[in-house]
Design a protein around this motif. Structure first.
Motif, PDB file in Angstrom:
ATOM      1  N   UNK A  69       7.150   6.870  16.269  1.00  0.00           N
ATOM      2  CA  UNK A  69       8.369   6.773  15.459  1.00  0.00           C
ATOM      3  C   UNK A  69       8.210   5.821  14.270  1.00  0.00           C
ATOM      4  N   UNK A  70       7.040   5.873  13.630  1.00  0.00           N
ATOM      5  CA  UNK A  70       6.874   5.086  12.417  1.00  0.00           C
ATOM      6  C   UNK A  70       5.912   5.761  11.448  1.00  0.00           C
ATOM      7  N   UNK A  71       5.876   5.213  10.223  1.00  0.00           N
ATOM      8  CA  UNK A  71       4.970   5.669   9.185  1.00  0.00           C
ATOM      9  C   UNK A  71       3.901   4.599   8.999  1.00  0.00           C
ATOM     10  N   UNK A  72       2.638   5.017   8.916  1.00  0.00           N
ATOM     11  CA  UNK A  72       1.548   4.097   8.641  1.00  0.00           C
ATOM     12  C   UNK A  72       0.896   4.453   7.314  1.00  0.00           C
ATOM     13  N   UNK A  73       0.451   3.426   6.609  1.00  0.00           N
ATOM     14  CA  UNK A  73      -0.209   3.591   5.317  1.00  0.00           C
ATOM     15  C   UNK A  73      -1.613   2.996   5.382  1.00  0.00           C
ATOM     16  N   UNK A  74      -2.591   3.758   4.880  1.00  0.00           N
ATOM     17  CA  UNK A  74      -3.990   3.347   4.893  1.00  0.00           C
ATOM     18  C   UNK A  74      -4.597   3.562   3.513  1.00  0.00           C
ATOM     19  N   UNK A  75      -5.687   2.836   3.224  1.00  0.00           N
ATOM     20  CA  UNK A  75      -6.425   3.189   2.027  1.00  0.00           C
ATOM     21  C   UNK A  75      -7.334   4.371   2.341  1.00  0.00           C
ATOM     22  N   UNK A  76      -8.089   4.829   1.343  1.00  0.00           N
ATOM     23  CA  UNK A  76      -8.892   6.045   1.506  1.00  0.00           C
ATOM     24  C   UNK A  76     -10.020   5.889   2.520  1.00  0.00           C
ATOM     25  N   UNK A  77     -10.332   4.660   2.889  1.00  0.00           N
ATOM     26  CA  UNK A  77     -11.380   4.409   3.872  1.00  0.00           C
ATOM     27  C   UNK A  77     -10.821   4.151   5.267  1.00  0.00           C
ATOM     28  N   UNK A  78      -9.500   4.284   5.403  1.00  0.00           N
ATOM     29  CA  UNK A  78      -8.880   4.093   6.703  1.00  0.00           C
ATOM     30  C   UNK A  78      -8.483   2.669   7.003  1.00  0.00           C
ATOM     31  N   UNK A  79      -8.574   1.781   6.017  1.00  0.00           N
ATOM     32  CA  UNK A  79      -8.142   0.399   6.228  1.00  0.00           C
ATOM     33  C   UNK A  79      -6.625   0.344   6.261  1.00  0.00           C
ATOM     34  N   UNK A  80      -6.089  -0.245   7.311  1.00  0.00           N
ATOM     35  CA  UNK A  80      -4.640  -0.338   7.474  1.00  0.00           C
ATOM     36  C   UNK A  80      -4.030  -1.193   6.373  1.00  0.00           C
ATOM     37  N   UNK A  81      -2.908  -0.698   5.800  1.00  0.00           N
ATOM     38  CA  UNK A  81      -2.202  -1.433   4.753  1.00  0.00           C
ATOM     39  C   UNK A  81      -0.857  -1.930   5.249  1.00  0.00           C
ATOM     40  N   UNK A  82      -0.031  -1.025   5.740  1.00  0.00           N
ATOM     41  CA  UNK A  82       1.289  -1.422   6.223  1.00  0.00           C
ATOM     42  C   UNK A  82       1.866  -0.326   7.104  1.00  0.00           C
TER      43      UNK A  82
END
Length: 316
Positions: free
Chosen positions: A167-180
């Motif tokens: 039940x959430x949204x995850x944001x990553x950079x193009x290499x899969x590094x977690x952002x928020x």
């Protein structure tokens, strides 16, 4: 979804168990089955490959006489005439393998990102299917998933994942590094109950459709709540189990209102614009509309999972 100033290059389709689609051209990728003219695009540019990440049952109707790989476990690439160009993926847990390929998006470099609802990870491939990297595992918290359902990419190449089970949204950079990440289970602002669709507009704002909450929520790229609209029902601007979502180059938002068997169009602030669709087998009718995408010329494509699920006695 991603907007671009580049000519039409690729068309990418994703067919899931519920027949979800993704289309991309240049550095734009749209979740679902939709098509939109990009500002400054060459009107005469020619679309080339079509990719299909296939998660339908192997007994379902095939899209090509060569389309014989088993369901749930393959990504397929076609030319615009439907000829199979390449395919990759087998059943398994290793690199380049799938258990339930579902969400898919494509970035400006034609890298293909595929979410696996059962393996609970994201895999990254080049346009020919060569494995590049992967990230994610089953669980709760940053970089962990419980059924990653839908993916979108923004102008910076960052990847947004709708995590259906968490039940959430995850944001990553193009290499899969977690952002928020943002969201908890509930009915309030920034809360979700099985978020299914995610899309990004040209400004980087993020739109989320929620399967069990009959609303669309809009956030900035960092997850700060902006607005929401919708309620349960069948009137204009209401939903019953919304799924796919996409944004066109002008910022209009299209939502697949599955159980109302229609598509609804909204302005960026959520004002209702128009709708179309009804239950049936004729033109402009659907059985179980599920996902949506827009191409470079403004045509809208809607995937229809037919009688696979809750209307299995109604066949065309």
């Amino acid at each position: 979804m991603r907007l671009s100033q580049k000519p039409v290059l690729d068309l990418v389709l994703f067919i899931s168990l519920f027949t979800a689609l993704v289309m991309t051209y240049g550095d734009r990728a749209d979740i679902g089955v939709v098509k939109g003219q990009m500002p400054g695009e060459d009107q005469n540019a020619v679309c080339s490959p079509i990719y299909i990440a296939k998660s339908v049952n192997s007994t379902s109707r095939q899209t090509s006489e060569n389309n014989s790989l088993p369901g749930f476990h393959a990504v397929k690439k076609f030319d615009t005439n439907g000829k199979l160009v390449a395919a990759w993926g087998t059943k398994g847990t290793g690199d380049g393998q799938f258990l339930h390929a579902h969400g898919i998006t494509v970035d400006s470099q034609d890298n293909v990102y595929v979410g696996d609802g059962e393996k609970c990870n994201i895999q990254k491939f080049d346009r020919n299917g060569t494995f590049i990297s992967k990230w994610g595992s089953q669980g709760t918290g940053p970089g962990k998933f419980l059924e990653p359902e839908s993916l979108a990419v923004d102008a910076n190449g960052d990847i947004f994942v709708a995590d259906y089970g968490n039940h959430y949204i995850q944001k990553f950079d193009e290499n899969g590094k977690f952002i928020t990440m943002w969201g908890t289970k509930g009915k309030g602002n920034s809360q979700f109950n099985k978020p299914w669709g995610v899309a990004v507009d040209s400004k980087g704002d993020v739109y989320v459709s929620d399967q069990q909450n009959p609303v669309v929520q809009k956030f900035d790229s960092n997850g700060n709540f902006i607005t929401k609209w919708g309620s349960k029902g069948s009137a204009n601007g209401q939903f019953v189990e919304n799924h796919g979502i996409v944004v066109d180059p002008e910022g209009y938002v299209y939502v697949v209102d599955t159980r109302n068997v229609r598509i609804q169009k909204f302005a960026p602030d959520g004002q209702f614009v128009s709708k179309w669709g009804s239950l049936g087998c004729a033109d402009n009718q659907f059985l179980i509309p599920h996902d949506i995408a827009i191409d470079s010329k403004g045509y809208i494509y809607v995937s229809d999972s037919g009688n696979v699920h809750f209307r299995e006695k109604f066949k065309c």
